[in-house]
Design a protein around this motif. Structure first.
Motif, PDB file in Angstrom:
ATOM      1  N   LEU A 293       0.834  -1.206   0.000  1.00  0.00           N
ATOM      2  CA  LEU A 293       0.000   0.000   0.000  1.00  0.00           C
ATOM      3  C   LEU A 293       0.871   1.260   0.000  1.00  0.00           C
ATOM      4  O   LEU A 293       0.525   2.263  -0.634  1.00  0.00           O
ATOM      5  N   LEU A 294       1.992   1.186   0.689  1.00  0.00           N
ATOM      6  CA  LEU A 294       2.902   2.331   0.736  1.00  0.00           C
ATOM      7  C   LEU A 294       3.497   2.590  -0.647  1.00  0.00           C
ATOM      8  O   LEU A 294       3.595   3.732  -1.097  1.00  0.00           O
ATOM      9  N   LYS A 295       3.865   1.512  -1.347  1.00  0.00           N
ATOM     10  CA  LYS A 295       4.377   1.658  -2.718  1.00  0.00           C
ATOM     11  C   LYS A 295       3.336   2.303  -3.620  1.00  0.00           C
ATOM     12  O   LYS A 295       3.645   3.150  -4.459  1.00  0.00           O
ATOM     13  N   ALA A 296       2.094   1.864  -3.442  1.00  0.00           N
ATOM     14  CA  ALA A 296       1.011   2.410  -4.271  1.00  0.00           C
ATOM     15  C   ALA A 296       0.817   3.889  -3.985  1.00  0.00           C
ATOM     16  O   ALA A 296       0.606   4.695  -4.900  1.00  0.00           O
ATOM     17  N   GLU A 298       3.020   6.010  -3.023  1.00  0.00           N
ATOM     18  CA  GLU A 298       4.151   6.759  -3.572  1.00  0.00           C
ATOM     19  C   GLU A 298       4.248   6.630  -5.084  1.00  0.00           C
ATOM     20  O   GLU A 298       5.229   7.066  -5.682  1.00  0.00           O
ATOM     21  N   ASN A 299       3.211   5.985  -5.682  1.00  0.00           N
ATOM     22  CA  ASN A 299       3.142   5.822  -7.142  1.00  0.00           C
ATOM     23  C   ASN A 299       4.347   5.070  -7.705  1.00  0.00           C
ATOM     24  O   ASN A 299       4.759   5.291  -8.840  1.00  0.00           O
ATOM     25  N   ARG A 300       4.931   4.195  -6.884  1.00  0.00           N
ATOM     26  CA  ARG A 300       6.011   3.353  -7.400  1.00  0.00           C
ATOM     27  C   ARG A 300       5.416   2.194  -8.181  1.00  0.00           C
ATOM     28  O   ARG A 300       4.340   1.697  -7.824  1.00  0.00           O
ATOM     29  N   PRO A 301       6.044   1.723  -9.237  1.00  0.00           N
ATOM     30  CA  PRO A 301       5.473   0.630 -10.041  1.00  0.00           C
ATOM     31  C   PRO A 301       5.247  -0.613  -9.185  1.00  0.00           C
ATOM     32  O   PRO A 301       6.126  -1.038  -8.428  1.00  0.00           O
ATOM     33  N   HIS A 302       4.060  -1.166  -9.266  1.00  0.00           N
ATOM     34  CA  HIS A 302       3.749  -2.387  -8.527  1.00  0.00           C
ATOM     35  C   HIS A 302       2.525  -3.044  -9.155  1.00  0.00           C
ATOM     36  O   HIS A 302       1.731  -2.406  -9.821  1.00  0.00           O
ATOM     37  N   ARG A 303       2.408  -4.305  -8.971  1.00  0.00           N
ATOM     38  CA  ARG A 303       1.197  -5.037  -9.364  1.00  0.00           C
ATOM     39  C   ARG A 303       1.040  -6.172  -8.361  1.00  0.00           C
ATOM     40  O   ARG A 303       1.279  -7.330  -8.667  1.00  0.00           O
ATOM     41  N   ASP A 304       0.698  -5.788  -7.142  1.00  0.00           N
ATOM     42  CA  ASP A 304       0.683  -6.773  -6.068  1.00  0.00           C
ATOM     43  C   ASP A 304      -0.688  -7.403  -5.903  1.00  0.00           C
ATOM     44  O   ASP A 304      -1.681  -6.714  -5.639  1.00  0.00           O
ATOM     45  N   VAL A 305      -0.711  -8.727  -6.070  1.00  0.00           N
ATOM     46  CA  VAL A 305      -1.892  -9.530  -5.753  1.00  0.00           C
ATOM     47  C   VAL A 305      -1.445 -10.531  -4.702  1.00  0.00           C
ATOM     48  O   VAL A 305      -0.530 -11.321  -4.933  1.00  0.00           O
ATOM     49  N   PHE A 306      -2.074 -10.458  -3.538  1.00  0.00           N
ATOM     50  CA  PHE A 306      -1.714 -11.347  -2.436  1.00  0.00           C
ATOM     51  C   PHE A 306      -2.730 -12.472  -2.320  1.00  0.00           C
ATOM     52  O   PHE A 306      -3.940 -12.240  -2.453  1.00  0.00           O
ATOM     53  N   LEU A 307      -2.244 -13.663  -2.048  1.00  0.00           N
ATOM     54  CA  LEU A 307      -3.117 -14.763  -1.635  1.00  0.00           C
ATOM     55  C   LEU A 307      -2.899 -14.980  -0.151  1.00  0.00           C
ATOM     56  O   LEU A 307      -1.823 -15.406   0.275  1.00  0.00           O
ATOM     57  N   LEU A 308      -3.912 -14.632   0.646  1.00  0.00           N
ATOM     58  CA  LEU A 308      -3.853 -14.842   2.085  1.00  0.00           C
ATOM     59  C   LEU A 308      -4.419 -16.226   2.378  1.00  0.00           C
ATOM     60  O   LEU A 308      -5.634 -16.422   2.440  1.00  0.00           O
ATOM     61  N   HIS A 309      -3.512 -17.197   2.488  1.00  0.00           N
ATOM     62  CA  HIS A 309      -3.915 -18.590   2.674  1.00  0.00           C
ATOM     63  C   HIS A 309      -3.880 -18.915   4.162  1.00  0.00           C
ATOM     64  O   HIS A 309      -2.827 -19.206   4.737  1.00  0.00           O
ATOM     65  N   THR A 435      -6.123   1.131 -11.526  1.00  0.00           N
ATOM     66  CA  THR A 435      -6.261   2.183 -10.509  1.00  0.00           C
ATOM     67  C   THR A 435      -5.074   2.263  -9.549  1.00  0.00           C
ATOM     68  O   THR A 435      -5.007   3.185  -8.725  1.00  0.00           O
ATOM     69  N   GLY A 436      -4.175   1.271  -9.611  1.00  0.00           N
ATOM     70  CA  GLY A 436      -3.057   1.255  -8.677  1.00  0.00           C
ATOM     71  C   GLY A 436      -3.414   0.691  -7.320  1.00  0.00           C
ATOM     72  O   GLY A 436      -2.675   0.877  -6.351  1.00  0.00           O
ATOM     73  N   ALA A 437      -4.551  -0.008  -7.222  1.00  0.00           N
ATOM     74  CA  ALA A 437      -4.973  -0.595  -5.944  1.00  0.00           C
ATOM     75  C   ALA A 437      -4.247  -1.917  -5.698  1.00  0.00           C
ATOM     76  O   ALA A 437      -3.648  -2.508  -6.605  1.00  0.00           O
ATOM     77  N   VAL A 438      -4.319  -2.370  -4.465  1.00  0.00           N
ATOM     78  CA  VAL A 438      -3.754  -3.664  -4.060  1.00  0.00           C
ATOM     79  C   VAL A 438      -4.892  -4.661  -3.918  1.00  0.00           C
ATOM     80  O   VAL A 438      -5.990  -4.311  -3.474  1.00  0.00           O
ATOM     81  N   VAL A 439      -4.650  -5.917  -4.293  1.00  0.00           N
ATOM     82  CA  VAL A 439      -5.665  -6.968  -4.207  1.00  0.00           C
ATOM     83  C   VAL A 439      -5.233  -8.015  -3.188  1.00  0.00           C
ATOM     84  O   VAL A 439      -4.078  -8.471  -3.216  1.00  0.00           O
TER      85      VAL A 439
END
Length: 816
Positions: A293-296, A298-309, A435-439
Motif C-alpha cells: 500500500l505504501l508503494k502504491a 508513492e506511485n512506485r510501479p507495482h502489481r501486487d496480488v496477495f493470496l492470504l492462505h 487504478t493502482g490498488a492492491v488486491v
C-alpha cells in the motif's frame, strides 16, 4: 468541431462504438451519459472518447445530455472495454455493470393505427387475424408491442404487424421505458417565519381566535432546527390536517420535499470495536500488505496480488480490517467482496463496528431503490468500505486503494446466467491494475489456479497456518470418516450413522450446538413409480422434480415449474409411488424424529426468501435459539459460531462424480469450509464425514486438513489432461426448442471453427464436442455445447461472428 465515440444501448451495437458530432452548445466529457439518435430511435449512450476526427465520413449529432456529471472515470471505461473484449460481450452491457442501478432503459415499440385503417377495416381484404389486431389496437389507441406478442404469440405478432405496416394500416413509434427508480423524497413541514415570530403568532392565535391546535403546532415547529417529516408531525403530536393546512394558507408554514436515503443497514446499535492484537503470522501478512500500500501511495510501479492462505479460524477478517484501516489512513478506500448473501450479515456487522457510519452495502437482496441510494452514497465519497457480492466490484468507489475478495475460490463470483459472464476475481485484478490498488485474495482452500499463480511467483503467498479462535494455536477439529457401506452391512439404513447419532445426542445433551450439512434442498430428490419405473421430471427441463414437504408440491429447481403430487402413476396408473433421496427438508424431518429433545433450525434457499431472513436465522442460532442447524452450502463459509462443537456432513459424495474436471476441487473446498465451522469455542470441536468413497483423494485430504496434499494430486491431474491452469477454456452453447436443429447447428459450428483453425494454421486450440449440455433441456430449450481449449480462446473467438442462439462463456465455472 469535435466528435465523440459513443457506446450505444442497442443490441445491434455489439462491441463497437459510434462516432457522433458534438453540438456547439453542449459541453461533453468522457464518461458522460448522452441521448443519441440510432436508426429511427433515440437511445442512451455513454461517451468513451473525444476526438478531432470521426471514424466514419457521415455523423449525426448528439441529441442531449442525460447527466451533467460523468458517471464513469477513465479507469472504469478501460475496465469496461477489457470486459467486453475478453468476455466477448456487447460493450454497453459491460458498461452498464458500472452505471447506477435502474439507469439502463430499453427502447419500446408502440403500434397505432393510421387513418387508412379506418377505411380498410371492414373490407374483405383483411384476414380475421388482421382485423382482430386492428380492433385490439383501436380499443387502446396505442399499444406496446409486447402486449401484441403476449396476445398473439411472438412469431404471429411480428408477422401480422409487419404485414399491416407494409399495407400502411399500422405505424410504429419508439419510446424509452419509464424511469425505474428515483431518489426517495418525503414531504416535510417547516416554518416560513422566524421562531420568535412563530411564538408571538401562537400567542395571538390563542387570544384572538382560540385556534389552540394551530398555536401548539407553531410552538412545536419553532423548537425544531430542521424541517420535520409530515408523517412524524401527525403521528407524534396528533395535529390535525386542518391545523396544518391553516398555517400553510396563512403563509406561516410550508411543505418541503426532502431527499432521504433508504436504510439498508440494521446495525445502528452496533458497539464500536477496536483492532485486536495480531499473531506473528497475522503481523507478517499485514506488514506485507502495508508495504505494498505504501508503494502504491508513492506511485512506485507495482502489481501486487496477495493470496492470504489461512486455515479456517486463522483471523483473516482481522487482517482485512486492519489493512482497510491503513488504506483509510492514507485517504483511500476499499471494496470487500463476499461470495454469499448469507455471509454479508455477519461480515457487515463486524465491519460496521470497526468503521461506524462509513460502510455501504451492495447485493441483490436490496431493493432497486436501496441499491440506487447506496450507489450514490458510494459515488459521493460517503463510504470508506463497500461490502457486497460479486457486483460490488463495480461500485463507483473513488480513490480505490484496496480490494479484498474473501473466500476467493468460490464460483459464485462467476456470472454464469447473463452477459457479460465475468469472474469478479479477474475483474478485480484488472481494476487494481488500472487504478493502482492492491488486491488481497483470502481463502482456507484457494482455487487451484490461484495457488498455481503463487507457485509461479505471479501472486504473493501469505500463510496463516494456525487458528486464533478461541485462542492462538487452537487445534483444528478432529475428523472421523464414516464408511456408509459398513453402516449398511451392519443393518443401519438410517440417514444418521451410528457415530453421528452418538455424537449429536451427546452434544445436545451437553447444551452444545450442532451443524448438519447436506448440500441439497427439498424433501425427496426424486419421485418414482415402483411398478413401471417412471421418474417424474420437469416438462421444460431435463431434471427430476423435487418433492417439498412444506408445500406438498413437486418443484423444478431450474425453472421453478410446479405440479401437485399425483396419487397414481401418470403412465401405468399404479399407486406404488415412492419418494426417494433426501434434501434438507427430509434431513430436518428425520432429525426431529431421531432427536426429539433438540430444537431445529433450517438454513437454505427455501427458508431465506425474505429480505432479512439470513440475519434472523443467524441471530436465532447465535443466541442459542436452536440446538441443531441444518443447511446447504449457505452455512459452509465464513460464519463464526463459537457454540458449535460438532459438524456432521451427512453425504460428502454429492458433487464428487459430476462430469466436471473441477468436481474433486469443489468437493474438497466445500468439505473443508463446512468443517471449519466446528471448534471455534472453548469446548473444541469434531467433524463426522459420512461417505461411500472414503478412499477418494479429495475426502482424504479434507479429513486431514491438508490443502498441499490435495493440491499436488489435483495439479498433476490437470497437467496430464491439459486442463486449467495449463490452458484456458471457452464454452459455446447453442439452444433451440428442437433438439435435432440444435445438434445440427452445433456440428456446423465445429466445422466452421475447424476451418478457421486450418486456414490460420493455429496449433494450440482444441475443440471438444459438440455434445449435449449436462442439463440437456433447460426452460423448454435443448442445449448443445462445444468446448474450446487453448492458450487464448477469447482472442481466437473474437473474430468469429456467432449466429443468433449462441452464447459464449470464457473461463466457464464448470462443465456440468
Amino acid at each position: 468541431m469535435g466528435y465523440a465515440e459513443v457506446s450505444v444501448n442497442s443490441p445491434a451495437a455489439q462491441r463497437r462504438t459510434f462516432s457522433y458530432t458534438i453540438p456547439a452548445d453542449l459541453n461533453i466529457e468522457i464518461g458522460q451519459t448522452v441521448w443519441v439518435p440510432f436508426g429511427s430511435k433515440l437511445l442512451q449512450g455513454i461517451v468513451l472518447e473525444l476526438t478531432d476526427y470521426p471514424a466514419v465520413t457521415e455523423t449525426r449529432e448528439i441529441a442531449g445530455v442525460i447527466e451533467d456529471i460523468p458517471l464513469l472515470s477513465p479507469p472504469r471505461i478501460s475496465l469496461a472495454r477489457w470486459i467486453s473484449g475478453y468476455y466477448l460481450s456487447p460493450l454497453f452491457e459491460a458498461i452498464s455493470l458500472m452505471l447506477p442501478p435502474g439507469f439502463k432503459r430499453k427502447a419500446l415499440t408502440f403500434i397505432s393505427t393510421t387513418p387508412a385503417a379506418e377505411k380498410t377495416y371492414t373490407t374483405a381484404e383483411l384476414t380475421e387475424e388482421q382485423k382482430h389486431l386492428i380492433n385490439l389496437i383501436r380499443s387502446k389507441g396505442r399499444i406496446d408491442f409486447r402486449e401484441i406478442e403476449k396476445a398473439l404469440g411472438i412469431r404471429k405478432a411480428r408477422l401480422i404487424t409487419s404485414q399491416l405496416i407494409n399495407h400502411g394500416l399500422l405505424t410504429g413509434s419508439h419510446q424509452l421505458e419509464r424511469v425505474k427508480v428515483r431518489p426517495r423524497k418525503i414531504r416535510h413541514l417547516h416554518l416560513l417565519i422566524t421562531p420568535g415570530e412563530a411564538i408571538r403568532e401562537a400567542t395571538r392565535l390563542r387570544q384572538e381566535t382560540r385556534a389552540e391546535q394551530q398555536a401548539w403546532l407553531l410552538e412545536f415547529l419553532s423548537g425544531m432546527s430542521r424541517p420535520i417529516p409530515l408523517a412524524e408531525v401527525k403521528k407524534g403530536s396528533n395535529y390535525s390536517n386542518s391545523a396544518i393546512r391553516a398555517l400553510i394558507d396563512k403563509g406561516l408554514a410550508g411543505f418541503q420535499e426532502v431527499e432521504v436515503r433508504r436504510e439498508t443497514l440494521p446495525y445502528h446499535d452496533t458497539t464500536p470495536s477496536r483492532p485486536l492484537p495480531l499473531t506473528n503470522h497475522q503481523e507478517l501478512a499485514l506488514a506485507a500488505i502495508r508495504a505494498s500500500l505504501l508503494k502504491a501511495r508513492e506511485n512506485r510501479p507495482h502489481r501486487d496480488v496477495f493470496l492470504l492462505h489461512g486455515v479456517t479460524g486463522s483471523g483473516k477478517t482481522e487482517v482485512y480490517m486492519q489493512a482497510l484501516a491503513e488504506v483509510v489512513k492514507q485517504g483511500k478506500r476499499g471494496i470487500v467482496l463476499v461470495p454469499e448473501i448469507a455471509l454479508t450479515a455477519q461480515t457487515i456487522e463486524r465491519f460496521v463496528s470497526r468503521f461506524p457510519n462509513r460502510v455501504a452495502v451492495l447485493h441483490s437482496r436490496l431493493s432497486l431503490g436501496e441499491q440506487f441510494d447506496e450507489w450514490h452514497q458510494i459515488r459521493n465519497g460517503r463510504a470508506d468500505v463497500v461490502i457486497g457480492s460479486r457486483s460490488a466490484i463495480f461500485a463507483p468507489q473513488p480513490d480505490l486503494g484496496l480490494i479484498i475478495i474473501d473466500e476467493e475460490h468460490e464460483w459464485t463470483y462467476k456470472q454464469h446466467d447473463a452477459t457479460p459472464r465475468y469472474r469478479a476475481r479477474d475483474v478485480a485484478i484488472k481494476l487494481a491494475e488500472l487504478t493502482g490498488a492492491v488486491v488481497v485474495l483470502g481463502s482456507a482452500t484457494p482455487d487451484v489456479e490461484t495457488f498455481y499463480q503463487t507457485q509461479k511467483g505471479v501472486y504473493r503467498l501469505l500463510r496463516m497456518p494456525e487458528r486464533v479462535v478461541p485462542q492462538q494455536g487452537s487445534p483444528l477439529p478432529d475428523v472421523e470418516l464414516v464408511d456408509m457401506r459398513s453402516e449398511l452391512k451392519a443393518g443401519n439404513r438410517s440417514i444418521f450413522s451410528r457415530p453421528l447419532f452418538r455424537d449429536v445426542s451427546k452434544a445436545v445433551a451437553s447444551q452444545e450446538q450442532v451443524i448438519l450439512f447436506l448440500n441439497r434442498r427439498g424433501g425427496a430428490t426424486f419421485v418414482q413409480c415402483r411398478n413401471c419405473g417412471l421418474v417424474l421430471c420437469c416438462r421444460r427441463c431435463a431434471v427430476t422434480l423435487t418433492y417439498h414437504f412444506s408445500e406438498d408440491t413437486l418443484v423444478c429447481h431450474q425453472c421453478n415449474y410446479r405440479e401437485v403430487v399425483p396419487h397414481t402413476c401418470p403412465r401405468c396408473s399404479s399407486h406404488l409411488i415412492k419418494f426417494l433421496g433426501a434434501g434438507t427438508e427430509k434431513l430436518e424431518q428425520e432429525a426431529s424424529l431421531t432427536f426429539p429433545q433438540a430444537r431445529l433450525l433450517r438454513w437454505d434457499r427455501d427458508t431465506t426468501k425474505g429480505k432479512a431472513s439470513h440475519h434472523k436465522i443467524l441471530d436465532c442460532f447465535r443466541s442459542h435459539g436452536a440446538d441443531i442447524l441444518i443447511g446447504t452450502q449457505m452455512i459452509a463459509k465464513g460464519l463464526h459460531l463459537p457454540l458449535v462443537t460438532l459438524v456432521g456432513i451427512v453425504n460428502a459424495d454429492l458433487s464428487l462424480n459430476l462430469p466436471d474436471f473441477r468436481a474433486g476441487e469443489r468437493s474438497f473446498q466445500l468439505l473443508s469450509q463446512v468443517m471449519g465451522r466446528a471448534g471455534r469455542g472453548a469446548s473444541g470441536g469434531k467433524v463426522i464425514i459420512q461417505t461411500y468413497c472414503p478412499e477418494h483423494y479429495a475426502i482424504q485430504a479434507a479429513s486431514r486438513h491438508d490443502y498441499e496434499l490435495f493440491y499436488e494430486q489435483e495439479i498433476n491431474y490437470r497437467r496430464q489432461l491439459r486442463n486449467p491452469p495449463f490452458t484456458r477454456l471457452a464454452c459455446l452453447t447453442y439452444s433451440h426448442n428442437n433438439d435435432t436443429i440444435c445438434q445440427r447447428e452445433a456440428e456446423r459450428m465445429k466445422q466452421r471453427l475447424n476451418d478457421e483453425i486450418e486456414t490460420k494454421g493455429i496449433d494450440n486450440i482444441d475443440l471438444i464436442g459438440p455434445a449435449p449440455a449436462f442439463l440437456h433441456r433447460l426452460r423448454g430449450r435443448f442445449r448443445w455445447q462445444l468446448m474450446i481449449r487453448g492458450a487464448e480462446p477469447s482472442r481466437f473467438l473474437a473474430e468469429i461472428l456467432l449466429p443468433k442462439g449462441w452464447t459464449i462463456d470464457i473461463d466457464p465455472a464448470g462443465l456440468a
